[in-house]
Design a protein around this motif. Structure first.
Motif, short mmCIF file in Angstrom:
data_model
loop_
_atom_site.label_atom_id
_atom_site.label_comp_id
_atom_site.label_asym_id
_atom_site.label_seq_id
_atom_site.Cartn_x
_atom_site.Cartn_y
_atom_site.Cartn_z
N TYR A 206 -0.31 5.82 -1.68
CA TYR A 206 -1.76 5.88 -1.54
C TYR A 206 -2.13 6.45 -0.16
CZ TYR A 206 -0.69 1.44 0.74
OH TYR A 206 -0.14 0.48 1.53
N PRO A 207 -3.34 6.97 -0.03
CA PRO A 207 -3.77 7.51 1.26
C PRO A 207 -3.90 6.40 2.30
CG PRO A 207 -5.24 8.22 -0.52
CD PRO A 207 -4.34 7.17 -1.08
N GLY A 208 -3.18 6.54 3.39
CA GLY A 208 -3.26 5.56 4.47
C GLY A 208 -4.45 5.81 5.37
N ASP A 209 -5.12 6.95 5.17
CA ASP A 209 -6.28 7.26 5.99
C ASP A 209 -7.58 6.76 5.36
OD1 ASP A 209 -6.40 9.13 3.95
OD2 ASP A 209 -6.39 10.87 5.27
N GLN A 210 -7.43 5.84 4.41
CA GLN A 210 -8.56 5.15 3.80
C GLN A 210 -8.33 3.65 3.96
OE1 GLN A 210 -8.92 6.33 -0.30
NE2 GLN A 210 -8.85 8.50 0.18
N PRO A 211 -9.38 2.83 3.93
CA PRO A 211 -9.16 1.38 4.00
C PRO A 211 -8.25 0.94 2.85
CG PRO A 211 -11.50 1.91 4.22
CD PRO A 211 -10.80 3.18 3.83
N HIS A 212 -7.27 0.08 3.15
CA HIS A 212 -6.34 -0.37 2.11
C HIS A 212 -5.97 -1.84 2.34
CE1 HIS A 212 -4.16 1.78 5.32
NE2 HIS A 212 -3.18 0.92 5.15
N VAL A 213 -5.37 -2.42 1.30
CA VAL A 213 -5.11 -3.85 1.31
C VAL A 213 -3.71 -4.15 0.78
CG1 VAL A 213 -6.09 -4.21 -1.00
CG2 VAL A 213 -6.08 -6.11 0.64
N PHE A 214 -3.13 -5.25 1.28
CA PHE A 214 -1.91 -5.83 0.72
C PHE A 214 -2.20 -7.31 0.55
CE2 PHE A 214 2.02 -8.03 0.49
CZ PHE A 214 2.93 -7.15 -0.09
N LYS A 215 -2.10 -7.78 -0.69
CA LYS A 215 -2.36 -9.19 -0.99
C LYS A 215 -1.17 -9.74 -1.76
CE LYS A 215 -5.46 -12.31 -3.43
NZ LYS A 215 -6.76 -12.46 -4.10
N ALA A 216 -0.43 -10.66 -1.14
CA ALA A 216 0.69 -11.31 -1.83
C ALA A 216 0.13 -12.22 -2.92
CB ALA A 216 1.51 -12.13 -0.84
N LEU A 217 0.70 -12.11 -4.12
CA LEU A 217 0.24 -12.92 -5.25
C LEU A 217 1.20 -14.05 -5.58
CD1 LEU A 217 -1.01 -10.02 -7.56
CD2 LEU A 217 -2.37 -11.49 -6.04
N GLU A 218 2.38 -14.03 -4.94
CA GLU A 218 3.39 -15.08 -5.12
C GLU A 218 4.01 -15.41 -3.77
OE1 GLU A 218 6.43 -14.00 -7.93
OE2 GLU A 218 5.00 -13.81 -9.59
N PRO A 219 4.50 -16.66 -3.61
CA PRO A 219 5.20 -16.99 -2.36
C PRO A 219 6.41 -16.08 -2.17
CG PRO A 219 4.72 -18.98 -3.62
CD PRO A 219 4.38 -17.81 -4.50
N ASN A 220 6.71 -15.80 -0.90
CA ASN A 220 7.88 -14.99 -0.53
C ASN A 220 7.90 -13.63 -1.23
OD1 ASN A 220 9.00 -16.99 1.23
ND2 ASN A 220 9.59 -18.11 -0.63
N THR A 221 6.77 -12.95 -1.23
CA THR A 221 6.71 -11.60 -1.76
C THR A 221 7.26 -10.65 -0.69
OG1 THR A 221 4.86 -12.05 -3.25
CG2 THR A 221 5.16 -9.76 -2.58
N HIS A 222 8.21 -9.82 -1.11
CA HIS A 222 8.86 -8.88 -0.18
C HIS A 222 8.58 -7.45 -0.65
CE1 HIS A 222 12.21 -11.97 1.03
NE2 HIS A 222 10.99 -12.48 1.09
N ALA A 223 8.50 -6.55 0.31
CA ALA A 223 8.28 -5.13 -0.03
C ALA A 223 8.86 -4.26 1.07
CB ALA A 223 6.78 -4.86 -0.17
N ILE A 224 9.09 -3.01 0.73
CA ILE A 224 9.47 -1.98 1.69
C ILE A 224 8.27 -1.05 1.81
CG2 ILE A 224 11.03 -0.06 2.20
CD1 ILE A 224 12.39 -2.82 2.22
N LEU A 225 7.79 -0.84 3.03
CA LEU A 225 6.65 0.02 3.32
C LEU A 225 7.13 1.22 4.13
CD1 LEU A 225 3.57 0.68 3.52
CD2 LEU A 225 3.57 -0.69 5.62
N ILE A 226 6.77 2.39 3.68
CA ILE A 226 7.07 3.62 4.41
C ILE A 226 5.74 4.26 4.76
CG2 ILE A 226 8.21 5.87 4.32
CD1 ILE A 226 9.88 4.34 1.95
N SER A 227 5.48 4.36 6.06
CA SER A 227 4.23 4.95 6.56
C SER A 227 4.55 6.36 7.03
CB SER A 227 3.70 4.09 7.72
OG SER A 227 2.53 4.66 8.24
N GLU A 228 3.84 7.32 6.48
CA GLU A 228 4.09 8.74 6.75
C GLU A 228 2.89 9.35 7.45
OE1 GLU A 228 4.01 12.24 3.60
OE2 GLU A 228 5.71 10.90 3.30
N GLN A 229 3.14 9.99 8.58
CA GLN A 229 2.07 10.67 9.31
C GLN A 229 2.46 12.13 9.49
OE1 GLN A 229 3.67 7.98 11.37
NE2 GLN A 229 2.58 6.54 10.11
N ASN A 230 1.48 12.99 9.34
CA ASN A 230 1.73 14.44 9.56
C ASN A 230 1.45 14.80 10.99
OD1 ASN A 230 2.50 15.06 6.90
ND2 ASN A 230 0.36 15.03 6.29
#
Length: 182
Positions: free
Chosen positions: A158-182
């Motif tokens: 998704y576009p990181g240059d727009q407001p965005h959200v991360f909401k965990a829906l379960e305990p101990n939710t894990h993710a890998i995030l890759i932030s890309e900038q030009n």
């Protein structure tokens, strides 16, 4: 499962035109029949990884460029889905999730989250893109006005240059995030 042949067909035509080489010359350089390349450019066939690698060498491009899709908004790929190719001689399947544009910078983060306070992010620098794969639990992720629920193995871009959200829906939710900038 998304079949990549239409994506590959467009990329083959685009990249061959970029080189200015003929169908016959690319076929010769790749060591494949001209009719095979013609079929692939028409969106027909089921090319192996080996055939695609040969074409990439002939076109002097990275393999992933054959499966690039233009993404200007959010993109979600569910676990096991996405453009994929298989090998002829091995039980091997590669699913492309994202490519890195030339000159881009990527930062990779491991996220360990809990339900409760949502993580609301302000827009990052123009052209920023975020890629996220949930590895455990469930989360609501993406642009604030159109976040998507993800399960383990699901991918979102998704576009990181727009407001965005991360909401965990379960305990101990894990993710890998890759932030890309030009």
């Amino acid at each position: 499962m998304t079949q990549p042949i239409s994506i590959i067909a467009k990329a083959l035509v685009r990249e061959r035109q970029r080189t200015g080489l003929s169908l016959a010359e690319i076929s010769r350089r790749a060591g494949i029949a001209k009719s095979t390349l013609s079929q692939l450019e028409s969106g027909n066939g089921n090319p192996s990884i080996e055939t695609l690698w040969s074409l990439c060498v002939a076109l002097d491009i990275p393999f992933a460029r054959l499966m690039e899709q233009e993404v200007s908004t959010s993109q979600v790929i569910r676990f096991g889905e996405g453009p994929s190719v298989t090998a002829e001689m091995a039980h091997y399947k590669a699913i492309l999730l994202a490519t890195c544009p030339p000159g881009a910078r990527r930062d990779i983060y491991q996220l360990i989250t809990q339900p409760g306070e949502d993580r609301h992010s302000h827009p990052h620098s123009p052209g920023s893109i975020e890629h996220l794969i949930v590895t455990q639990g469930r989360a609501l992720v993406g642009p604030t006005d159109s976040a998507t629920e993800l399960n383990p193995g699901d991918y979102i871009c998704y576009p990181g240059d727009q407001p965005h959200v991360f909401k965990a829906l379960e305990p101990n939710t894990h993710a890998i995030l890759i932030s890309e900038q030009n």
